[in-house]
Design a protein around this motif. Structure first.
Motif, PDB file in Angstrom:
ATOM      1  N   ALA A  18      55.211  19.125  57.442  1.00 36.23           N
ATOM      2  CA  ALA A  18      54.562  20.092  56.547  1.00 36.23           C
ATOM      3  C   ALA A  18      53.513  19.378  55.695  1.00 36.23           C
ATOM      4  N   GLY A  60      52.756  27.643  54.782  1.00 29.09           N
ATOM      5  CA  GLY A  60      53.947  26.811  54.883  1.00 29.09           C
ATOM      6  C   GLY A  60      53.746  25.446  54.248  1.00 29.09           C
ATOM      7  N   SER A  68      60.894  22.156  52.693  1.00 31.68           N
ATOM      8  CA  SER A  68      60.825  22.171  54.152  1.00 31.68           C
ATOM      9  C   SER A  68      59.867  21.084  54.629  1.00 31.68           C
ATOM     10  N   LEU A  71      57.693  22.183  59.737  1.00 36.86           N
ATOM     11  CA  LEU A  71      57.445  23.561  60.128  1.00 36.86           C
ATOM     12  C   LEU A  71      57.613  23.641  61.638  1.00 36.86           C
ATOM     13  N   ASP A  88      60.020  27.902  58.409  1.00 37.60           N
ATOM     14  CA  ASP A  88      60.196  26.835  57.431  1.00 37.60           C
ATOM     15  C   ASP A  88      61.584  26.965  56.829  1.00 37.60           C
ATOM     16  N   GLY A 132      65.917  29.465  54.878  1.00 37.39           N
ATOM     17  CA  GLY A 132      64.611  29.476  55.511  1.00 37.39           C
ATOM     18  C   GLY A 132      64.332  30.801  56.187  1.00 37.39           C
TER      19      GLY A 132
END
Length: 141
Positions: A18, A60, A68, A71, A88, A132
């Motif tokens: 991410a 994201g 997170s 991704l 995520d 998520g």
């Protein structure tokens, strides 16, 4: 109810860190996948799909990365349908259809305008563990 990727015969999964560079990688992978599946970058849905995916991955990276570190992008398609999702591990679930009325929604409003303008659908699905979500976009081809 079956999920899009469960009923569409063409599938591809991409997991990315991410970080900002993920947007470019996801876009390039989308171009490659569409070409391999015979959809082609000149198809009327290809350009909007690339922009929608880029916006979702950007969101994201900007908003979910704190919880997170990765991704996951899932692509699925059939002869007449393209579906993709960005997953995520952040629990927040945005109100997709509310984004159209929210002048501060930015990229999410763009996602919804493009999706609906193409006759597509958008849905947020929580992960089974509650940690998520995936934002699924389905577009007709």
């Amino acid at each position: 109810m079956p999920r899009e990727a469960d009923v569409l015969p063409l599938r591809h999964v991409l997991t990315l860190p991410a970080v900002p560079a993920a947007v470019r990688t996801a876009r390039e992978t989308t171009e490659q996948v569409l070409t391999e599946w015979g959809i082609g970058l000149r198809h009327p849905t290809a350009g909007p799909a690339l922009l929608i995916l880029s916006e979702l991955v950007t969101n994201g990276v900007r908003h979910a990365a704190v919880l997170s570190p990765q991704l996951t992008v899932v692509y699925a398609a059939s002869r007449d349908c393209l579906s993709f999702a960005v997953h995520d591990r952040h629990p927040y679930q945005p109100q997709l259809y509310g984004a159209l009325a929210d002048t501060g929604a930015g990229g999410l409003a763009t996602v919804m305008e493009l999706t609906l303008g193409l006759g597509g659908t958008a849905v947020v699905r929580a992960h089974a563990d509650g940690k998520g979500k995936g934002i699924w976009i389905t577009l007709p081809l």
